[in-house]
Design a protein around this motif. Sequence first.
Motif, PDB file in Angstrom:
ATOM      1  N   UNK A 147     102.122  19.836 -27.562  1.00  0.00           N
ATOM      2  CA  UNK A 147     101.917  20.920 -26.794  1.00  0.00           C
ATOM      3  C   UNK A 147     103.102  20.344 -25.354  1.00  0.00           C
ATOM      4  N   UNK A 148     103.063  19.639 -25.294  1.00  0.00           N
ATOM      5  CA  UNK A 148     104.287  18.771 -24.607  1.00  0.00           C
ATOM      6  C   UNK A 148     105.437  19.162 -24.956  1.00  0.00           C
ATOM      7  N   UNK A 149     105.437  19.234 -25.987  1.00  0.00           N
ATOM      8  CA  UNK A 149     107.443  19.164 -26.161  1.00  0.00           C
ATOM      9  C   UNK A 149     107.348  20.947 -26.433  1.00  0.00           C
ATOM     10  N   UNK A 150     106.737  21.735 -26.515  1.00  0.00           N
ATOM     11  CA  UNK A 150     106.896  23.235 -26.820  1.00  0.00           C
ATOM     12  C   UNK A 150     107.091  23.266 -25.620  1.00  0.00           C
ATOM     13  N   UNK A 151     106.019  22.810 -24.662  1.00  0.00           N
ATOM     14  CA  UNK A 151     105.705  23.451 -22.833  1.00  0.00           C
ATOM     15  C   UNK A 151     107.682  23.228 -21.967  1.00  0.00           C
ATOM     16  N   UNK A 152     107.850  21.846 -22.530  1.00  0.00           N
ATOM     17  CA  UNK A 152     109.337  21.097 -22.088  1.00  0.00           C
ATOM     18  C   UNK A 152     110.806  22.321 -22.672  1.00  0.00           C
ATOM     19  N   UNK A 153     110.067  22.739 -24.197  1.00  0.00           N
ATOM     20  CA  UNK A 153     110.861  23.945 -24.759  1.00  0.00           C
ATOM     21  C   UNK A 153     111.316  25.312 -23.824  1.00  0.00           C
ATOM     22  N   UNK A 154     109.685  25.345 -23.381  1.00  0.00           N
ATOM     23  CA  UNK A 154     109.768  26.798 -23.100  1.00  0.00           C
ATOM     24  C   UNK A 154     110.434  27.015 -21.651  1.00  0.00           C
ATOM     25  N   UNK A 155     110.285  25.767 -20.941  1.00  0.00           N
ATOM     26  CA  UNK A 155     110.874  25.793 -19.745  1.00  0.00           C
ATOM     27  C   UNK A 155     112.862  25.872 -19.926  1.00  0.00           C
ATOM     28  N   UNK A 156     113.623  24.860 -20.602  1.00  0.00           N
ATOM     29  CA  UNK A 156     114.286  25.225 -21.024  1.00  0.00           C
ATOM     30  C   UNK A 156     115.869  26.272 -20.960  1.00  0.00           C
ATOM     31  N   UNK A 157     114.190  27.577 -21.631  1.00  0.00           N
ATOM     32  CA  UNK A 157     114.644  28.464 -22.253  1.00  0.00           C
ATOM     33  C   UNK A 157     114.729  29.584 -21.124  1.00  0.00           C
ATOM     34  N   UNK A 158     114.363  29.511 -20.563  1.00  0.00           N
ATOM     35  CA  UNK A 158     113.608  29.583 -19.120  1.00  0.00           C
ATOM     36  C   UNK A 158     115.085  29.744 -18.591  1.00  0.00           C
ATOM     37  N   UNK A 159     115.595  28.860 -18.372  1.00  0.00           N
ATOM     38  CA  UNK A 159     116.765  28.755 -17.475  1.00  0.00           C
ATOM     39  C   UNK A 159     117.925  29.615 -18.123  1.00  0.00           C
ATOM     40  N   UNK A 160     117.906  29.311 -19.745  1.00  0.00           N
ATOM     41  CA  UNK A 160     118.798  29.812 -19.843  1.00  0.00           C
ATOM     42  C   UNK A 160     118.484  31.887 -20.018  1.00  0.00           C
ATOM     43  N   UNK A 161     117.141  31.878 -19.947  1.00  0.00           N
ATOM     44  CA  UNK A 161     116.950  34.065 -19.963  1.00  0.00           C
ATOM     45  C   UNK A 161     117.352  33.931 -18.220  1.00  0.00           C
ATOM     46  N   UNK A 162     117.235  33.518 -17.938  1.00  0.00           N
ATOM     47  CA  UNK A 162     117.707  33.441 -16.159  1.00  0.00           C
ATOM     48  C   UNK A 162     119.052  34.022 -15.926  1.00  0.00           C
TER      49      UNK A 162
END
Length: 423
Positions: free
Chosen positions: A168-183
């Motif tokens: 779960x920690x792994x997928x949460x960090x991955x999501x935060x990285x994608x948030x930057x890309x989408x932004x």
Amino acid sequence: MNGKAGNVRWSIGGLIGLGVIVNYFDRVNISVATHPMMNQFHLSLGRVGILLSAFSWSYTVMQIPIGSILDRIGIKWLNRIGIILWSLATMLTAVAGGMGIVILSRVLLGIAECPAFPGASKATGYWFPLRERGLATSLFDGAAKISNVLGIPLVAWTMTMWGWRGGFWFTAILSLVFAVVWWIWYRDPEEHKKITKEELEYIKEGGAQETGAPEDGVLRSLGFLLTQRKVLALTFGFAAYGYAFGLLSSWIPGYLETQMHMSLLKTGAYSVVPWIVASVADVFIGGWLVDKVIRSGRDASKVRKTFMAIGMILGLTVGLAGFTKNPIIAIIWITISLAGLSMFAPIGWSLPSIVAPKGTVGIVGGIMNFLNGFVGIVSTILTGYVAQASHSFAGPFILAACVLVVGIFFYTVVMGRIEQIQR
């Protein structure tokens, strides 16, 4: 002309697909963690069904409100907020000390992720002409299947290395990285700095949906849409798909672990096979081939309805998977079923952007996904309790096949011609 006009739209399609992959990593992690959580929290199969469905409770309830908000404030900002929130919800799961906190985190995750598919359908309607709509839709719908190909073994490996919390920690960090890309990259066509005038004209002349809010307001538009045969048919038909797909996406790992007595890593390896085939069927049949046949001059409505019917008929083979003790045979039936459902799905998801009146794609997508989410809850919970009572998955698999028959009826008989609803 489309190649010379530019390809910013395809980068947007790829971005949406990447977002769905990351989005689904945060959904499949709970399926992979089923057995470890059962052991740590002393859960029965019935309670696991409740746990697996918790995401869908809030996801379902919020669909129509989120569809309306999407039509009002747009995709860009709603997804920016949603991605950050779903990352935090996944982190909460990683630190949960009991089933209550896990359920709470999954409910929060459902709220945060509910704009994903209606938003993807709406963005695809903005960015792609009708002649490219099938392939464009398959990019994000196929991503949901590819996420299982990538996510199940990857999350299984991380959980084997660092425990279920580590996954779960792994997928949460991955999501935060994608948030930057989408932004950084996502904008609507008219405001994207990289799009050329030629590409923008190509998109609009090809029948892309116009950006903007509903002309008659949200409540009047909702009331009007709920009386339309096409909206009701695509909603009930897609719900039939959602019942079967919800069962398979939630229970394949648990089914293999409990009924086939496989290890966590072996379950991950076997679970990948159906999703690989499903990904190929989604993109190359439900997306590319459908567009190709339509471009050849065939009637677009008949082509889409024919491929949807074939896909759901293939999906009926899920009913055979519960009657074997051989894991290879079980995977074959599940693979055929998922392939059929996956070739159906991008066509189904393309319909809101085709039939919805101007400014209501989000609402139509929300209506459709509301019932889809509701039956997903029923499917997930009912499967757990019936499998627990009967010590077999045969009953739930047969029921899923029966529900698909109802879906075939709605799309082939009730739907009528697939075309935009006139106000």
